[in-house]
Enzyme design. Structure first.
Site, PDB file in Angstrom:
ATOM      1  N   SER A 123       0.835  -1.196   0.000  1.00 63.11           N
ATOM      2  CA  SER A 123       0.000   0.000   0.000  1.00 63.11           C
ATOM      3  C   SER A 123       0.874   1.254   0.000  1.00 63.11           C
ATOM      4  O   SER A 123       1.677   1.433  -0.898  1.00 63.11           O
ATOM      5  CB  SER A 123      -0.962  -0.030   1.194  1.00 63.11           C
ATOM      6  OG  SER A 123      -1.892   1.016   1.132  1.00 63.11           O
ATOM      7  N   ASP A 136      -1.897   6.307  -4.467  1.00 67.02           N
ATOM      8  CA  ASP A 136      -0.857   5.592  -3.731  1.00 67.02           C
ATOM      9  C   ASP A 136      -0.410   4.397  -4.574  1.00 67.02           C
ATOM     10  O   ASP A 136      -0.974   4.138  -5.644  1.00 67.02           O
ATOM     11  CB  ASP A 136      -1.356   5.194  -2.332  1.00 67.02           C
ATOM     12  CG  ASP A 136      -2.433   4.129  -2.354  1.00 67.02           C
ATOM     13  OD1 ASP A 136      -3.160   4.033  -3.359  1.00 67.02           O
ATOM     14  OD2 ASP A 136      -2.567   3.403  -1.351  1.00 67.02           O
ATOM     15  N   ASP A 140      -0.671   1.104  -4.695  1.00 73.88           N
ATOM     16  CA  ASP A 140      -1.578   0.060  -5.171  1.00 73.88           C
ATOM     17  C   ASP A 140      -2.913   0.637  -5.612  1.00 73.88           C
ATOM     18  O   ASP A 140      -3.831  -0.106  -5.960  1.00 73.88           O
ATOM     19  CB  ASP A 140      -1.778  -1.028  -4.116  1.00 73.88           C
ATOM     20  CG  ASP A 140      -2.567  -0.549  -2.908  1.00 73.88           C
ATOM     21  OD1 ASP A 140      -2.378   0.614  -2.501  1.00 73.88           O
ATOM     22  OD2 ASP A 140      -3.358  -1.337  -2.360  1.00 73.88           O
ATOM     23  N   ASP A 192      -5.563   2.381  -4.175  1.00 78.15           N
ATOM     24  CA  ASP A 192      -6.864   2.279  -3.520  1.00 78.15           C
ATOM     25  C   ASP A 192      -7.162   3.530  -2.701  1.00 78.15           C
ATOM     26  O   ASP A 192      -8.132   3.569  -1.950  1.00 78.15           O
ATOM     27  CB  ASP A 192      -6.972   1.021  -2.651  1.00 78.15           C
ATOM     28  CG  ASP A 192      -6.010   0.999  -1.479  1.00 78.15           C
ATOM     29  OD1 ASP A 192      -5.163   1.912  -1.363  1.00 78.15           O
ATOM     30  OD2 ASP A 192      -6.099   0.067  -0.657  1.00 78.15           O
TER      31      ASP A 192
END
Length: 450
Positions: free
Chosen positions: A100, A242, A244, A246
């Site tokens: 993340s 960010d 990834d 999400d």
């Protein structure tokens, strides 16, 4: 086998520094534990752009194949695309390799269930127990799984987003927008989506190399060099993802970073124009969303902190939208994962309808100031500390779903203990920064006995 002390285990997966807590051995073992719960079934595999993801990809495949799973490897893809792929293909679940917003040395595994949402706590605890005991499925030579590469799912994800809005209305405005994907997984899909919306896209870090140009968490402190480019390129607004993809952060046309809390509030405002219905956020998300829902005459609910908890309550209440204040928008029409792409489309649609500068749309949201603090408090002291907080504000509305939340007339406090360290997190929101600071200071004095 005990979990390494420097490997972080949450309800939806694991995370650690590559080569330290997060090794190929630990990764393969966790994947095997997960694979045991879906043995012999199809599992989606994807990763963000971090270079370490390639090594971990092989480790995850090893664990899943050893459990007899059929692995569908969709390569580098945003976390919401991974969840979307599970639903679209009726897979048994998925593993996304990502850390993340953590710095470059980190990586991890995020695990999904058959509905395309991150695993809830109960399922995550089962997998952790399997990891620790090693009591998971091991296929014989003739029962090992297989790997395939399915057709590109990102185009279907983009189409699903576009189907929820009026593309013509947005395209007619010919917005110029700035997109900073910071070399994460969302650059290609974000660029495609914005181009399909008729936008002139100024790209920054949109190749998913994982070589971050700035610190990966999309907060204002990490965007000081990027933010001015929005104004310099005469963009209507800037979107920041960010690694990834999400979470969605925003920069207005003057080059000013906008609170991540505004992302969800703006998406909620637009969604409730399309369809009135329940809204769900977590305990630590801004009251802006509640005010927007109330103004639209819609029910509003709060869950415990955590994406899986938000999704669970969204299902229970048949919510039309939900999410978290970290820039995470969840729209069940697309999937049960925080999805910045529906956030982008919603915000551009709102701008197209209102025909106002983005900064004005933000200024018209309810005004609150939020402060997040933490204090060292032992677990043993926590129950008494929470009771003392209730006594300190006896007129406040009390919610104990997740720690303690106190709601006053125009303010709230959320106090919850950390699961990993002896600290209490105290979050306050009020109409002014001074009032939020006062609330955190007073709450801190109560919980520490100061």
């Amino acid at each position: 086998m005990a979990v390494p002390s420097d490997l972080i285990v949450s309800v939806s997966g694991i995370r650690g520094i590559v080569g330290a807590g997060l090794t190929a051995e630990a990764t393969a073992r966790f994947a095997a534990a997960y694979g045991s719960t879906v043995a012999g079934k199809r599992v989606i595999l994807s990763r963000d752009g971090r270079p370490s993801g390639e090594m971990l990809r092989h480790a995850v495949m090893s664990g899943l194949l050893g459990a007899g799973c059929t692995v569908e490897d969709i390569g580098i893809a945003p976390t919401p695309t991974c969840g979307f792929a599970v639903r679209q293909s009726n897979a048994a679940g998925a593993i996304q390799i990502t850390a993340s917003h953590n710095p470059a040395p980190w990586n991890g595994l995020k695990m999904f269930g058959p509905d395309g949402s991150v695993l809830p706590a109960g399922a995550g605890q089962i997998i952790r127990a399997l990891y620790e005991t090693g009591d998971f499925a091991r296929s014989a030579w003739d029962g090992i799984g297989s790997v395939s590469v399915p057709p590109d799912v990102s185009a279907d994800h983009a189409r699903a987003v576009l189907d929820t809005i009026s593309v013509a209305a947005v395209a007619g405005q010919r917005f110029r927008v700035f997109l900073d994907a910071n070399a994460g997984a969302g650059g290609p899909l974000g660029t495609r989506l914005l181009a399909d919306l008729g936008c002139d896209v100024i790209q920054y870090g949109c190749e998913p190399t994982g070589q971050f140009a700035h610190e990966p968490e999309p907060i204002p402190a990490n965007l000081t060099e990027v933010a001015p480019w929005v104004q310099q390129h005469e963009c209507a607004l800037g979107f920041v993802l960010d690694p990834d993809s999400d979470r969605l952060a925003l920069i207005d046309e003057t080059g000013t970073c906008v609170s991540e809390e505004a992302t969800l509030a703006l998406a909620v405002k637009y969604r409730l124009r399309q369809q009135r219905g329940p809204v769900v956020v977590n305990m630590s998300t801004s009251r802006m969303n509640e005010d927007v829902a109330t103004a639209a005459g819609c029910p509003f609910y709060r869950s415990a902190v955590g994406e899986a908890n938000v999704v669970g309550l969204m299902r229970d209440t048949n919510a039309v939208i939900g999410g978290e204040g970290n820039g995470g928008v969840i729209d069940p029409r697309i999937g049960w994962v925080r999805d910045p792409f529906i956030g982008m489309a919603s915000i551009l649609s709102l701008m197209a309808e209102e025909k106002k500068p983005f900064s004005q749309l933000v200024a018209e949201l309810p005004k609150y100031a939020m402060l997040k603090t933490k204090f060292t408090v032992s677990r043993e002291r926590l129950p008494g500390a929470l009771a003392a907080l209730e006594a300190r504000w006896p007129d406040a509305e009390i919610n104990r779903i997740d720690g303690l939340r106190l709601d006053g007339a125009d303010w709230w406090l959320h106090v919850r203990g950390s699961n990993t360290e002896p600290v209490v997190r105290v979050i306050a929101e009020a109409p002014t920064a001074e009032r939020s600071e006062q609330l955190c200071r007073e709450a801190g004095a109560v919980v520490t006995g100061g």
